[in-house]
Design a protein around this motif. Structure first.
Motif, PDB file in Angstrom:
ATOM      1  N   THR A  78      47.303  35.212  22.003  1.00  0.00           N
ATOM      2  CA  THR A  78      48.398  34.520  21.308  1.00  0.00           C
ATOM      3  C   THR A  78      49.439  34.016  22.302  1.00  0.00           C
ATOM      4  OG1 THR A  78      48.061  35.876  19.331  1.00  0.00           O
ATOM      5  CG2 THR A  78      50.196  34.769  19.567  1.00  0.00           C
ATOM      6  N   ILE A  79      49.821  34.880  23.234  1.00  0.00           N
ATOM      7  CA  ILE A  79      50.799  34.473  24.244  1.00  0.00           C
ATOM      8  C   ILE A  79      50.218  33.408  25.166  1.00  0.00           C
ATOM      9  CG2 ILE A  79      52.233  35.281  26.158  1.00  0.00           C
ATOM     10  CD1 ILE A  79      52.222  38.046  24.857  1.00  0.00           C
ATOM     11  N   LEU A  80      48.941  33.572  25.513  1.00  0.00           N
ATOM     12  CA  LEU A  80      48.314  32.623  26.441  1.00  0.00           C
ATOM     13  C   LEU A  80      48.209  31.229  25.826  1.00  0.00           C
ATOM     14  CD1 LEU A  80      46.852  32.105  29.132  1.00  0.00           C
ATOM     15  CD2 LEU A  80      44.728  32.833  28.036  1.00  0.00           C
ATOM     16  N   MET A  81      47.877  31.145  24.540  1.00  0.00           N
ATOM     17  CA  MET A  81      47.684  29.842  23.889  1.00  0.00           C
ATOM     18  C   MET A  81      48.986  29.251  23.372  1.00  0.00           C
ATOM     19  SD  MET A  81      44.540  29.545  24.435  1.00  0.00           S
ATOM     20  CE  MET A  81      44.258  28.010  23.538  1.00  0.00           C
ATOM     21  N   ARG A  82      50.079  29.988  23.407  1.00  0.00           N
ATOM     22  CA  ARG A  82      51.339  29.497  22.895  1.00  0.00           C
ATOM     23  C   ARG A  82      51.876  28.392  23.807  1.00  0.00           C
ATOM     24  NH1 ARG A  82      55.397  34.153  21.470  1.00  0.00           N
ATOM     25  NH2 ARG A  82      55.175  34.470  23.726  1.00  0.00           N
ATOM     26  N   LYS A  83      52.493  27.393  23.210  1.00  0.00           N
ATOM     27  CA  LYS A  83      53.016  26.263  23.993  1.00  0.00           C
ATOM     28  C   LYS A  83      54.217  26.707  24.813  1.00  0.00           C
ATOM     29  CE  LYS A  83      51.519  22.657  20.761  1.00  0.00           C
ATOM     30  NZ  LYS A  83      51.946  21.517  19.922  1.00  0.00           N
TER      31      LYS A  83
ATOM     32  N   LEU B 235      51.297  30.078  36.601  1.00  0.00           N
ATOM     33  CA  LEU B 235      52.305  31.055  36.979  1.00  0.00           C
ATOM     34  C   LEU B 235      53.257  31.409  35.835  1.00  0.00           C
ATOM     35  CD1 LEU B 235      52.916  32.667  39.486  1.00  0.00           C
ATOM     36  CD2 LEU B 235      54.535  30.894  40.200  1.00  0.00           C
ATOM     37  N   PRO B 236      53.699  30.450  35.026  1.00  0.00           N
ATOM     38  CA  PRO B 236      54.580  30.820  33.904  1.00  0.00           C
ATOM     39  C   PRO B 236      53.937  31.814  32.942  1.00  0.00           C
ATOM     40  CG  PRO B 236      54.679  28.456  34.298  1.00  0.00           C
ATOM     41  CD  PRO B 236      53.572  28.968  35.138  1.00  0.00           C
ATOM     42  N   LYS B 237      52.660  31.601  32.638  1.00  0.00           N
ATOM     43  CA  LYS B 237      51.963  32.529  31.742  1.00  0.00           C
ATOM     44  C   LYS B 237      51.822  33.910  32.383  1.00  0.00           C
ATOM     45  CE  LYS B 237      51.296  29.936  28.194  1.00  0.00           C
ATOM     46  NZ  LYS B 237      51.974  30.288  26.921  1.00  0.00           N
ATOM     47  N   LEU B 238      51.608  33.941  33.694  1.00  0.00           N
ATOM     48  CA  LEU B 238      51.516  35.227  34.394  1.00  0.00           C
ATOM     49  C   LEU B 238      52.821  36.007  34.235  1.00  0.00           C
ATOM     50  CD1 LEU B 238      50.034  37.180  36.299  1.00  0.00           C
ATOM     51  CD2 LEU B 238      50.888  35.832  38.230  1.00  0.00           C
ATOM     52  N   HIS B 239      53.960  35.322  34.438  1.00  0.00           N
ATOM     53  CA  HIS B 239      55.257  35.979  34.276  1.00  0.00           C
ATOM     54  C   HIS B 239      55.480  36.421  32.830  1.00  0.00           C
ATOM     55  CE1 HIS B 239      56.742  35.374  38.283  1.00  0.00           C
ATOM     56  NE2 HIS B 239      56.546  34.053  38.242  1.00  0.00           N
ATOM     57  N   GLU B 240      55.140  35.558  31.885  1.00  0.00           N
ATOM     58  CA  GLU B 240      55.405  35.837  30.478  1.00  0.00           C
ATOM     59  C   GLU B 240      54.602  37.038  29.973  1.00  0.00           C
ATOM     60  OE1 GLU B 240      55.248  33.507  26.149  1.00  0.00           O
ATOM     61  OE2 GLU B 240      54.652  32.473  28.003  1.00  0.00           O
ATOM     62  N   ILE B 241      53.308  37.030  30.293  1.00  0.00           N
ATOM     63  CA  ILE B 241      52.460  38.124  29.795  1.00  0.00           C
ATOM     64  C   ILE B 241      52.788  39.427  30.518  1.00  0.00           C
ATOM     65  CG2 ILE B 241      50.073  38.892  29.486  1.00  0.00           C
ATOM     66  CD1 ILE B 241      49.259  35.935  29.417  1.00  0.00           C
ATOM     67  N   ALA B 242      53.066  39.347  31.827  1.00  0.00           N
ATOM     68  CA  ALA B 242      53.410  40.557  32.580  1.00  0.00           C
ATOM     69  C   ALA B 242      54.703  41.177  32.046  1.00  0.00           C
ATOM     70  CB  ALA B 242      53.545  40.228  34.056  1.00  0.00           C
TER      71      ALA B 242
ATOM     72  N   GLU C 207      57.152  45.659  28.981  1.00  0.00           N
ATOM     73  CA  GLU C 207      58.002  46.177  27.914  1.00  0.00           C
ATOM     74  C   GLU C 207      57.234  47.020  26.902  1.00  0.00           C
ATOM     75  OE1 GLU C 207      59.638  42.639  26.334  1.00  0.00           O
ATOM     76  OE2 GLU C 207      61.131  42.372  27.939  1.00  0.00           O
ATOM     77  N   HIS C 208      55.985  46.627  26.608  1.00  0.00           N
ATOM     78  CA  HIS C 208      55.220  47.303  25.557  1.00  0.00           C
ATOM     79  C   HIS C 208      54.194  48.307  26.089  1.00  0.00           C
ATOM     80  CE1 HIS C 208      56.840  43.704  23.564  1.00  0.00           C
ATOM     81  NE2 HIS C 208      56.737  44.381  22.421  1.00  0.00           N
ATOM     82  N   GLU C 209      53.852  48.246  27.381  1.00  0.00           N
ATOM     83  CA  GLU C 209      52.908  49.137  28.070  1.00  0.00           C
ATOM     84  C   GLU C 209      51.457  48.919  27.657  1.00  0.00           C
ATOM     85  OE1 GLU C 209      54.177  53.193  27.713  1.00  0.00           O
ATOM     86  OE2 GLU C 209      55.607  52.958  29.376  1.00  0.00           O
ATOM     87  N   THR C 210      51.197  48.547  26.418  1.00  0.00           N
ATOM     88  CA  THR C 210      49.830  48.281  25.957  1.00  0.00           C
ATOM     89  C   THR C 210      49.845  47.057  25.043  1.00  0.00           C
ATOM     90  OG1 THR C 210      49.227  50.621  26.055  1.00  0.00           O
ATOM     91  CG2 THR C 210      47.844  49.193  24.700  1.00  0.00           C
ATOM     92  N   ILE C 211      48.927  46.117  25.296  1.00  0.00           N
ATOM     93  CA  ILE C 211      48.791  44.957  24.411  1.00  0.00           C
ATOM     94  C   ILE C 211      47.326  44.761  24.092  1.00  0.00           C
ATOM     95  CG2 ILE C 211      50.887  43.829  25.268  1.00  0.00           C
ATOM     96  CD1 ILE C 211      49.171  42.002  26.939  1.00  0.00           C
ATOM     97  N   THR C 212      47.045  44.265  22.910  1.00  0.00           N
ATOM     98  CA  THR C 212      45.671  44.029  22.467  1.00  0.00           C
ATOM     99  C   THR C 212      45.199  42.664  22.949  1.00  0.00           C
ATOM    100  OG1 THR C 212      46.367  43.045  20.385  1.00  0.00           O
ATOM    101  CG2 THR C 212      46.084  45.449  20.439  1.00  0.00           C
ATOM    102  N   GLY C 213      43.898  42.454  22.791  1.00  0.00           N
ATOM    103  CA  GLY C 213      43.345  41.166  23.164  1.00  0.00           C
ATOM    104  C   GLY C 213      43.905  40.027  22.323  1.00  0.00           C
ATOM    105  N   GLU C 214      44.166  40.288  21.041  1.00  0.00           N
ATOM    106  CA  GLU C 214      44.728  39.258  20.168  1.00  0.00           C
ATOM    107  C   GLU C 214      46.143  38.875  20.621  1.00  0.00           C
ATOM    108  OE1 GLU C 214      43.321  41.997  19.179  1.00  0.00           O
ATOM    109  OE2 GLU C 214      41.520  41.367  18.086  1.00  0.00           O
ATOM    110  N   GLU C 215      46.951  39.869  20.958  1.00  0.00           N
ATOM    111  CA  GLU C 215      48.302  39.588  21.437  1.00  0.00           C
ATOM    112  C   GLU C 215      48.266  38.802  22.746  1.00  0.00           C
ATOM    113  OE1 GLU C 215      50.813  43.426  19.750  1.00  0.00           O
ATOM    114  OE2 GLU C 215      49.666  43.617  21.607  1.00  0.00           O
ATOM    115  N   PHE C 216      47.336  39.190  23.613  1.00  0.00           N
ATOM    116  CA  PHE C 216      47.204  38.500  24.896  1.00  0.00           C
ATOM    117  C   PHE C 216      46.853  37.028  24.692  1.00  0.00           C
ATOM    118  CE2 PHE C 216      44.135  37.037  28.118  1.00  0.00           C
ATOM    119  CZ  PHE C 216      44.960  37.009  29.239  1.00  0.00           C
TER     120      PHE C 216
END
Length: 625
Positions: free
Chosen positions: A607-612, A584-591, A596-605
């Protein structure tokens, strides 16, 4: 001496025409000519008539007692005009007045035209018109009996386009992604160029080759490439051009086409969309005997001509299952050449071929573009390159870039960005969580395609956002686990809505449709159900045109299929909910980032997912300060 019945037909038609012409001329004289004469008579008042009598300007007078009209000729200023007025009385005083003025009382209505003019309008002019039309009709009838241009029998003449040598301007080098088809067709071209080396071993040329595949894969383009490579005449005609209103005309066109081909052998005959005339004969009596006669004539002609002369028949269709078996058997169409959707390497080659036609940046990576355009046909890839060039012009660049090509893929898949549609803040937030739900479920499962891009910008196709996944390599098989994971990914958007907003929206309609279709296929077609094991419950028709499916089982079995389909989708839906709740925290963070940015790339996605989590919390606090 025998008389040809066909020679009597023009005479019979002309005799009928002469009778009709006489009747029409009679009617013209009865109805039209009096109307013309009537329009030339001027209406006056009775006072004008009396003034004309007093001034002795009236020459003739006629009383029409039945219609209460007086017709008279008035000579004024050297001109004569026929006039009429109402008849008030015919007493002796009026008659004496007319007589004393020198006017003549007549029993005929005065006419404005001279007898010569009357004859010209009533007889000579219609006769000239009908003689002209008669000659035109006789010429058309003569052409119809000889099969000349403009005649009725010209319907039976083949209107195939003839290309000689390389007039099409297309070579095999202009066709990419269909190496097997090119190889088979190259052999046909080589046989036409060098038949001796094949005859030396006793080989004969295939009479026909059938190109089958989905729309847009290049079947017609391959045929044009054969025309460009072969140094022989090339006849090109569409199957629909054999269909005529008159019974027998389609068969006559087939006969004429093969007659021309035999005269110009060696040559190639290409029939596009052959399923128009080559459908199966079902044996039922119907009103459309024309198509069946055309097919029978085509079968006869393909049996009749000598293949050793070098006449090769090429045909293209995207409905091979609808063709008559007599047409596709060996001896008629000996080769069936599949022209399928291109693979990864094929897509890359096709992109390079079309990129030669536009100005493009040197650093464009066609391999990445080909990966993102998985499942695209040759026509779609050509459209992608053209859209990239158009986008570069709109943005004021002189050449297309990698970003132009990537955006053009999305244009072909989902349509243009719909900038006029502005989502409310709440809707934008719902779409953000929905799309991140798809991406997060896909990333948290094994054997799932990596996320390439997530966007919440509305598109003209109706999508408010989408998540694009791109496989690393080319895939031809999918396991049961991979298909189940895909269903879970499709339900991830709705699952995110349920978890975050405790409500559901209409945004998952397309996801539900795809998930249901995939789950049903697993049960009915792929044998991935323990209940039915390896029993096919569904048949697919028109695999190249959408693949219409129909169940072939009892109503009781259909009920079981429905139950299993619902259970499978429900199970994967619950799986998606559990995965999102655990992260759930990752869902909130990425959403939030997507919002805010409207479009994100797979690399950005990723990066956020694997971040501690600790680092993410620190970043969040920093952004809050």
């Amino acid at each position: 001496m025998t008389t040809n019945p066909d020679d009597k037909k023009p005479k019979q038609v002309l005799a009928t025409y002469a009778v009709v012409a006489l009747i029409v001329m009679f009617l013209l004289n009865i109805f039209v000519l009096p109307g013309i004469m009537e329009r030339s008579i001027r209406e006056t008042t009775y006072s004008d008539f009396l003034k004309g009598i007093d001034s002795k300007q009236i020459q003739e007078v006629q009383f029409d007692v039945q219609d209460s009209i007086i017709y008279y000729t008035l000579k004024q200023d050297g001109k004569t005009q026929v006039c009429k007025t109402g008849l008030i009385n015919t007493d002796s005083e009026l008659i004496d007045k007319i007589t004393s003025s020198g006017a003549d009382l007549t029993s005929e209505i005065p006419t404005q035209q001279s007898p010569l003019m009357n004859m010209l309008i009533g007889f000579i002019l219609p006769t000239i018109i009908f003689i002209f039309l008669g000659q035109l009709l006789f010429k058309k009838m003569t052409n119809s009996m000889t099969g000349g241009p403009g005649g009725a029998m010209s319907f039976g003449k083949s209107n195939a386009k003839v290309y000689v040598k390389s007039s099409t301007g297309i070579k095999f080098s202009d066709v990419a992604g269909e190496d097997e088809a090119k190889e088979l067709l190259t052999e046909i071209v080589d046989f036409l160029h060098n038949p001796e080396k094949y005859r030396a071993i006793g080989a004969t040329m295939p009479k026909g080759a059938l190109l089958v595949g989905p729309p847009g894969t290049g079947k017609t383009l391959l045929a044009k490439a054969v025309a460009g490579e072969a140094d022989v005449p090339f006849f090109s005609i569409s199957g629909s051009e054999f269909v005529e209103m008159f019974v027998g005309m389609g068969a006559a066109k087939v006969r004429d086409l093969f007659k021309q081909a035999s005269e110009k052998a060696p040559c190639i005959v290409f029939i596009d969309e052959i399923d128009t005339i080559g459908k199966k004969r079902d044996g039922q009596i119907s009103g459309n005997d024309e198509r069946e006669q055309t097919l029978n004539q085509l079968l006869t002609e393909m049996d009749g001509f000598d293949g050793s002369k070098g006449v090769v028949i090429l045909a293209a269709t995207n409905r091979p299952d609808s063709l008559d078996p007599a047409l596709t058997r060996p001896g008629r169409f000996d080769r069936r050449i599949p022209v399928e959707l291109p693979d990864l390497q094929g897509r890359e080659d096709i992109l390079k071929v079309h990129a030669r036609k536009i100005k493009i940046a040197d650093n464009v990576n066609f391999h990445e573009i080909a990966k993102a355009a998985s499942g695209a046909s040759g026509a779609e890839l050509a459209n992608i390159v053209n859209e990239a060039a158009l986008r570069a012009v709109r943005d004021g660049r002189r050449f297309a870039t990698q970003a132009d090509l990537e955006e053009s893929i999305e244009v072909v898949i989902a349509g243009y960005q719909k900038k006029s549609r502005v989502l409310s803040e709440k809707e934008k937030l719902i779409v953000s969580y929905h799309e991140v739900g798809h991406a997060l479920v896909a990333a948290l499962q094994t054997n799932s395609a990596p996320v390439h891009k997530i966007t919440i910008i509305p598109r003209t196709s109706g999508a408010l956002g989408y998540t694009m996944q791109v496989e690393e390599g080319e895939r031809f098989l999918m396991s049961k686990e991979e298909m189940a994971n895909k269903i879970a990914t499709l339900t991830g958007g709705r699952a995110a809505e349920e978890i975050i907003f405790h409500s559901i929206t209409t945004g998952a309609s397309n996801d539900i449709e795809q998930a249901t279709k995939l789950a049903r296929a697993m049960i009915t077609r792929y044998g991935m159900s323990d209940t039915f094991d390896m029993v096919a419950m569904e048949t697919v028709a028109n695999q190249y045109l959408g693949g219409d499916s129909s169940l072939s089982c009892s109503p009781e079995t259909q009920t079981q299929i429905d139950t299993l389909t619902v259970d499978l989708v429900k199970t994967q839906h619950q799986k998606a909910i559990q995965l999102l709740q655990d992260n759930l925290p990752k869902l909130h963070e990425i959403a939030k980032y997507l919002y805010e940015h409207e479009t994100i790339t797979g690399e950005e996605f990723m990066t956020i997912l694997m971040r501690k989590p600790e680092l993410a919390a620190a970043d969040s606090a920093a952004s809050g300060n």
